[in-house]
Structures are given as structure tokens and as C-alpha cells.
Scaffold this active site. Structure first.
Site, PDB file in Angstrom:
ATOM      1  CG  ASN A  65       5.775  -1.264   7.615  1.00  0.00           C
ATOM      2  OD1 ASN A  65       6.760  -1.825   8.054  1.00  0.00           O
ATOM      3  ND2 ASN A  65       4.581  -1.827   7.578  1.00  0.00           N
ATOM      4  CD  GLU A  78      -6.435  -0.183   1.232  1.00  0.00           C
ATOM      5  OE1 GLU A  78      -5.362  -0.581   1.726  1.00  0.00           O
ATOM      6  OE2 GLU A  78      -7.547  -0.402   1.748  1.00  0.00           O
ATOM      7  CG  ASP A  79      -3.240   2.790  -0.171  1.00  0.00           C
ATOM      8  OD1 ASP A  79      -3.253   2.636   1.060  1.00  0.00           O
ATOM      9  OD2 ASP A  79      -2.666   1.998  -0.937  1.00  0.00           O
ATOM     10  CE  LYS A 107      -7.405  -4.200   2.153  1.00  0.00           C
ATOM     11  NZ  LYS A 107      -7.452  -2.758   2.413  1.00  0.00           N
ATOM     12  CG  ASP A 166      -5.252   2.973   4.201  1.00  0.00           C
ATOM     13  OD1 ASP A 166      -4.605   1.922   4.139  1.00  0.00           O
ATOM     14  OD2 ASP A 166      -5.620   3.606   3.198  1.00  0.00           O
TER      15      ASP A 166
END
Length: 759
Positions: A292, A142-143, A100, A168
Site C-alpha cells: 500500500n 500495533e505498528d 484503531k 499487523d
């Protein structure tokens, strides 16, 4: 091992090797200031650093002036929801966070530290993030699993005075909203009228639906499901962000909700959307199956069930990939540069509008090269731009900065036009130095004939000329081939309206052209039959004849073939006692600025007279770029120490130049390092006539000039503008086969500018 398993094993090993070699990881830290002397050290650290510390202590806002804070983002994760890998822990998440950070740097020039925190408690994690505010200009969460991510972001936004953005959630939401905006436009529907069914109520799903609501979709028109069923008012255990969408009746099934629905938004799992339900949706349904790596329904199955459907996935091997990289580098860029205190709704919606609008524009030449073979025209299969579209940075960042200023979130006011130009200079290295040339080109209306009119690069150049300039493109080529390639490239230009075509096989001016060519060349061994043959097959000769006759003002050729071959036909028709090739000048744009090299193509070996003419022509052309020429005559001989051929030629040229007053700096003969190093040159020849580093290097042979040009391009990473054919009064330019679409556009701007406008 079967072939597929073997292929997967090779790909796995290649990915591991990518991360391991030549150095582990994907990031490093480099200094931005010199650190070569004791004086540098005293300024960077003790005692000089104290001055910056004292200034910041007196006024904390000065941290963005004296430190890297304004361009520094933290990418922070606890590893509880990594990609499609789940809760793999903070340390295992580090490769993703490094990746990232690389994307921030690659797409927007933003520096990042990735920070992986072994802290599952959301409130404790938020407290740690808040304590990092003195270091960073913004925070990218993130995440982090839902609903913890809602808690962490809420606390951080309340306590911190810098932007906090959970990508996200909001990055995905912005890209989805941009695609939906364009899908609604194509479907002829309005946001306030559509009905949406969402499957997946995690961070991304809730954020997407929230953004669509802010675009105008009523809450009552949004029905949401998760793995426990429909969200309704009686559900327990939902975060406040999820409860907003708990409006449906209990017991409603996904199949029931999809009947007549205009849009399906999936952020759940593979195969969760039955094809039968797609058939029950409204006409021209919008289906965003974003799970995904396997979407809720495969695009071909969705298309079979609803042939008019507009479909997006999270995968790069299908059209309309919803990819966060379309958003986060650029929204952060605008927020950082405006020193925003937050990324608010106005900034997010501005980002949505900018991304959507970019997809509706003609695709840039750079994107066409990066995605060669794909049809990139606004429509059901092209709802959002591609990640490698270089226009994203200036377009989105400027829109975000404007929204930050207008909404009161900005602490720094920007001149948006200057800001746009600065960003364009970052993504198009030639933008800054070419700005004056493009401005001059807009002051005149010239007819520019392209000898290789069927070339894709030429067609893209003609597209930009039709949109952004007053010049008129004339393409030599077969109309049916040109039409086919325009369609394949997804361009919108049309013959007659946007450009002219000269068809070598059937143009009605053929007789006039071959007779004009024969008239000029009849005493150079060219018979009428040979003239007819040349003007039927040789597009460079046709273009030169057009300029000779006044049917065009300038020609561009050379996208294939050898430079001197093209130069022969240009010289035949366009050389006069006043105009003849004086050399080829290449501008190479380096990190430290522009550097010109001559003669790279025309004179294999130069004598004093041609060298002097090259110097004079180079000085004239360098000023076209708004620069003052500082010309070094470069040789293996240094200030007379060798009796070499190039040394004698340079000394002879110097004598010719010295015979009259000149209004520019020049010096010679010298080695290239002396030309570029003023201190070295002063030791060798105290009181020499050059001030500072030379910005033009002139060599006595094309071997030397070409080697310098190629080294600057290949080893030093320079970007070439040119070669510029000097001495022809801007009537002809010959590019090289490796020219990029951007390079061809730059040459077209040079050809399109009336020399008289430069003074």
C-alpha cells in the site's frame, strides 16, 4: 496550482479538519452509570466502591463482573512501523491508534485505550505491556517493526493470562487466509497441492505464510523473498519465525520461483512483480499484491497477463480489499466474551472459516445499500465480505467463542445460541424485539404480494424470505426489469422457484382482476374502462385485488408515493364491516427500549370513537411483540386542565375505554413528558392507573403523532419498525418511501405471521 494538486491539498486539509474539529482527536470517555445525585456518587466512589474492591481482592476473576475489564482493550504501539509511514515515533502514531480504537467501538462495541509508548527496545516494551494486565481484557499490539514485533508478542504471550494479538501479523493473515480459501475453491485446487511465492518477510508476510501453512500448504511448497533475496538456510540475521520459511536453495531468483507457481503473496513494495512473471505462473493464478498504497502489480496489468487470475490488493478502490477490520474487532469480541486466556490457532482458523463462509452467502441488504452499484456475488471479484457487512459480528465472534471453549482457552462458557442472538441485537437494533414476530412467521406459510416488485429493497427482502422463511413472495412488476435488477444486485433468487411474478402488462388474470375491481367499485364512480386502466397501471390496486380474491394473503406497498394514496386503494378492496383501518402504529427502538406511537398516518384528526379503537388495536399489536401495553393518551391538555379539541377527544375516548373491563393499562389525557416520567405523573395525578413509563403514546392527530415519531427517529436516533397498519387483520401494510431493506424485511415478517398464532 494544477487541479490534481489542488484536489490533494483540499483532501489533506479535510483530513486535518476531521481530526481537529469540533474537538481534537477521535475518542472520549463516557460513564455507563448514573452520576446525578449524592447517592450515585457514594456508590460510584467512596464509600460504595470499596465493596467492589474487596470482592475483587478476594477473587481476582470478579474484575470482569465489577469493572469494565472484560470489554476493554489496549491498542499499544511504539510507532516504529506505522502504516506506510515507517518509524515516525510514538506520538505521531497516536492518530492511527485512536483510529484503531474507534474501529473497535464502531464494529464490535469494544472500548479501547490507545497507549503510545516511547520505547524502541522490544524487551523493555514487552515488560511494560505485561504490567498492564490488571487493567485490560486483551492487548492489541500495533505498528511495531519486524523483527521486534515477534519478540514483543512472544514475551507477552508467555507471561500474560489475557489475549495478546499483533494485528499487523495475525489480522492480515486471517483475512488473507479467508480469501485464499475461497480462491482455491473457485480454482478447484487444494491447499496441500499449491505452490506459493512470497515477497516480503516482515511481520505480516511471515504471519500470512504461517497461517497458510496451518491451512495445509506444505513448508516445502512455500518460497519467500525479502529485499536481500531468497530466504535460505544459510541466511543470517533472521528471526526464528522467518527461519521456518528459509527452505529454498541459495541464489534462486523471484522470476525462477514464479514459474508454475499457483500463488503470489506480496507484502513488499510498489511494482515489485513483473507482468512477465505473472504469465509464467500456473493456470488461474492467485495474486495477492498487498503493498500500500501502490501494489506490487496493478490489477489491470495482472489481469492482462493472466486473464483468469484472482487478484486481491490492500486498496478499497479494487475488488477483494484485504482489510484487517474484517477480523480484529470480531475475533477480540469473541475472545473477550469467552474470557479467553489467549487467541490460539483454533480461534484464528475458526475466524478464517467464518469470514470465508460469509462471502459465499448472499450479500445482506445492508451491505447492498452501503456498496450500492457494486456487484457483490461470490466469485473472483468477491472472495471476502465487505467491512460494513453487519453479519460479521455475530458470525465471526460466535465462531471464535466456540473455538475458545472447545480448545480450552475460555474461562467463561457461553450459550452460543443466546450469544448469537445478543450480538444480532447489537447490529440489528430491531432483532431482539422482532424475534417473536419472526418465530411466529415461521409457523405459517403465507403468500405476500409486494406492489412495488421491481424495487431493489423488495428484491432483497424476497431473497431473505426464500432463504429464511416459509412465506412466498409475489412481486408485481415487469419480468425483464426484475431479472436485470436481481442480476445487478448479485442475488440468487429465481422466478418460479423462489417467488412469483405478476406482470401488469400481460398477466393472464388481468380480465378477472379488473372485473373484480369493477364489481367492488362500480357504485363508486368506477366504469369498466376506468377499472381496466387502474388494473393495468396501479400496482397497489392490483395487490389489493389479489388479496381480495384470495390469490395472496397479505400485501405490502408504499416504497414510493404518499401513504394516504396507497391507503385509498387498500381500503377500497379490503375494508369490510369487520376490518377497516384503525390507525398506523410505529415502533421506534431507542437505547432504553421500544416505544410505540399512534396514529401516525391514517386519521388526520381523531374523535373519541376512533381514538378508543386505536388504543384497543395498539394494545393488541404491542402484544405481538411479547410486550405488555402501557398506553398513554397524549394531548396538550393534562388531566382535564384545558377545554381543547384534543383534550375533549381524549376524555371521550377514556370514557369509552372505561365502559368495559380492559386487560391492559391505559391513562390520559396527559402531556408526553408525564407519560414517560412516572415521578412527574404521580405528582400531577397521584394514584394514576399507569405503572412506570408508558410504552405506547397515542395522539389525537397525525400531526402530533408524526412529529413525535420523527423526533424519536431523528433527534433520539431511534430505529423505526413500521408503520403497522392496524385493523386490517394483517391483510395489508403500507410502508413509507424511506423504508430500509431491514425495515421492509421486518414488515414482511409481520405480514407473514398469522395473527392467530399470537393468541
Amino acid at each position: 496550482m494544477d487541479p490534481e494538486a489542488s484536489r490533494q491539498q483540499l483532501e489533506r486539509q479535510a483530513a486535518l479538519d476531521y481530526h481537529a474539529y469540533p474537538r481534537p482527536g477521535k475518542l472520549e470517555i463516557r460513564p455507563t452509570k448514573p452520576m446525578a445525585t449524592a447517592r450515585d456518587l457514594s456508590r460510584a466512589y467512596s464509600p460504595g466502591v470499596a465493596e467492589a474492591c474487596l470482592e475483587i481482592a478476594a477473587d481476582p476473576a470478579l474484575a470482569t463482573r465489577y469493572t469494565a475489564k472484560r470489554n476493554l482493550v489496549a491498542v499499544i504501539s511504539n510507532g516504529t512501523a506505522v502504516l506506510g509511514l515507517g518509524n515516525i515515533g510514538a506520538q505521531a502514531a497516536k492518530p492511527v491508534m485512536e483510529g484503531k480504537a474507534v474501529l473497535f467501538k464502531k464494529f464490535a462495541g469494544i472500548d479501547c485505550f490507545d497507549i503510545e509508548v516511547d520505547e524502541p527496545d522490544p524487551e523493555a516494551l514487552a515488560d511494560l505491556v505485561c504490567r498492564l494486565e490488571p487493567t485490560f481484557g486483551a492487548i492489541n499490539l500495533e505498528d511495531i517493526k519486524a523483527p521486534d514485533c515477534f519478540t514483543v508478542e512472544r514475551i507477552c504471550r508467555d507471561r500474560m493470562g489475557i489475549p495478546v494479538f499483533h494485528d499487523d501479523q495475525h489480522g492480515t493473515a486471517i483475512v488473507v487466509a479467508a480469501a485464499v480459501q475461497n480462491a482455491l475453491r473457485l480454482a478447484g485446487k487444494r491447499a496441500q497441492d499449491i505452490r506459493i511465492v512470497g515477497l516480503g518477510a516482515g511481520a505480516a508476510g511471515v504471519a500470512c505464510l504461517t497461517m497458510l501453512h496451518k491451512m495445509g500448504v506444505p513448508l516445502d511448497n512455500i518460497t519467500v523473498f525479502d529485499r536481500s533475496g531468497v530466504l535460505h538456510a544459510g541466511r543470517t540475521g533472521l528471526a526464528p519465525e522467518q527461519m521456518i520459511f528459509a527452505t529454498a536453495p541459495a541464489g534462486l531468483t523471484l522470476e525462477q520461483a514464479l514459474k508454475g507457481a499457483d500463488m503470489f503473496l506480496g507484502l513488499s513494495g510498489p511494482g515489485a512483480l513483473p507482468a512477465e512473471s505473472v504469465r509464467e505462473m500456473a493456470e488461474t493464478p492467485i495474486i495477492f499484491a498487498l503493498a500500500n498504497p501502490t501494489p506490487e502489480i496493478m490489477p489491470d496489468a495482472a489481469r492482462t497477463a493472466a486473464p483468469g487470475a484472482m487478484i486481491a490488493t490492500g486498496r478499497s478502490d479494487f475488488p477483494n480489499q484485504v482489510n484487517n477490520v474484517l477480523c480484529f474487532p470480531f475475533i477480540f469480541r469473541g475472545a473477550l466474551d469467552a474470557e479467553a486466556t489467549e487467541i490460539n490457532d483454533a480461534m484464528k482458523l475458526a475466524c478464517v472459516d467464518a469470514i470465508a463462509a460469509l462471502a459465499r452467502q448472499t450479500t445482506s441488504a445492508e451491505v447492498g445499500v452501503a456498496y450500492e452499484g457494486e456487484r457483490l456475488t461470490f466469485g473472483p471479484d468477491y472472495l471476502i465480505p465487505k467491512p460494513f457487512d453487519p453479519r460479521l459480528l455475530p458470525t465471526v465472534a460466535v465462531a471464535v467463542a466456540r473455538a475458545a471453549m472447545e480448545s480450552g482457552a475460555a474461562r467463561r462458557l457461553l450459550d452460543l445460541e443466546d450469544y448469537r442472538q445478543a450480538l444480532e441485537a447489537e447490529v440489528f437494533k430491531s432483532s431482539l424485539v422482532m424475534r417473536g414476530v419472526f418465530a411466529a412467521a415461521r409457523l405459517s406459510r403465507r403468500r405476500i404480494v409486494f406492489a412495488e416488485g421491481e424495487d431493489d429493497r423488495v428484491l432483497r427482502t424476497a431473497q431473505v424470505m426464500s432463504e429464511d422463511s416459509t412465506d412466498r413472495a409475489i412481486l408485481i412488476g415487469r419480468p425483464e426489469v426484475i431479472a436485470q435488477r436481481i442480476d445487478r444486485a448479485g442475488l440468487s433468487i429465481q422466478p418460479g422457484r423462489d417467488f412469483e411474478i405478476v406482470n401488469p402488462e400481460s398477466d393472464e388474470r388481468y380480465r378477472d382482476y379488473w372485473q373484480s375491481y369493477h364489481q367492488v367499485m362500480r357504485r363508486h364512480g368506477v366504469t369498466p374502462d376506468l377499472a381496466k386502466a387502474v388494473l393495468r397501471t396501479n400496482t397497489t390496486a392490483i395487490a389489493a385485488t389479489m388479496v381480495h380474491r384470495g390469490d395472496a394473503d397479505s400485501l405490502i406497498c408504499g416504497t414510493f408515493g404518499q401513504y394516504l394514496w396507497h391507503l385509498n386503494y387498500v381500503s377500497q378492496m379490503l375494508s369490510t364491516p369487520e376490518l377497516s383501518p384503525a390507525g398506523a402504529l410505529s415502533l421506534v427502538i431507542l437505547e432504553d427500549g421500544p416505544l410505540f406511537v399512534a396514529d401516525t398516518h391514517v386519521h388526520v384528526e381523531q374523535g373519541p370513537e376512533t381514538l378508543a379503537r386505536t388504543v384497543l388495536a395498539a394494545a393488541r399489536h404491542v402484544r405481538r411483540f411479547g410486550l405488555e401495553p402501557k398506553i398513554a393518551l397524549c394531548s396538550g391538555s393534562q388531566f382535564g386542565n384545558l377545554d381543547s379539541r384534543s383534550g375533549r377527544a381524549m376524555r371521550g375516548a377514556l370514557a369509552i375505554l372505561d365502559s368495559q373491563p380492559r386487560d391492559f393499562q391505559y391513562e390520559g389525557e396527559m402531556h408526553t413528558d408525564a407519560a414517560l416520567d412516572p415521578a412527574l405523573r404521580e405528582r400531577l395525578l397521584p394514584g394514576n392507573r399507569l405503572e412506570g413509563a408508558a410504552n405506547v403514546l397515542v395522539y389525537a392527530t397525525t400531526d402530533a403523532a408524526g412529529a413525535a415519531r420523527n423526533l424519536l427517529k431523528s433527534a433520539a436516533g431511534g430505529l423505526e419498525v413500521g408503520p403497522i397498519l392496524m385493523g386490517m387483520g394483517n391483510r395489508a401494510h403500507i410502508v413509507t418511501p424511506g423504508v430500509t431493506p431491514r425495515g421492509l424485511l421486518n414488515i414482511a415478517a409481520l405480514a407473514g405471521a398469522d395473527v392467530a398464532t399470537y393468541g
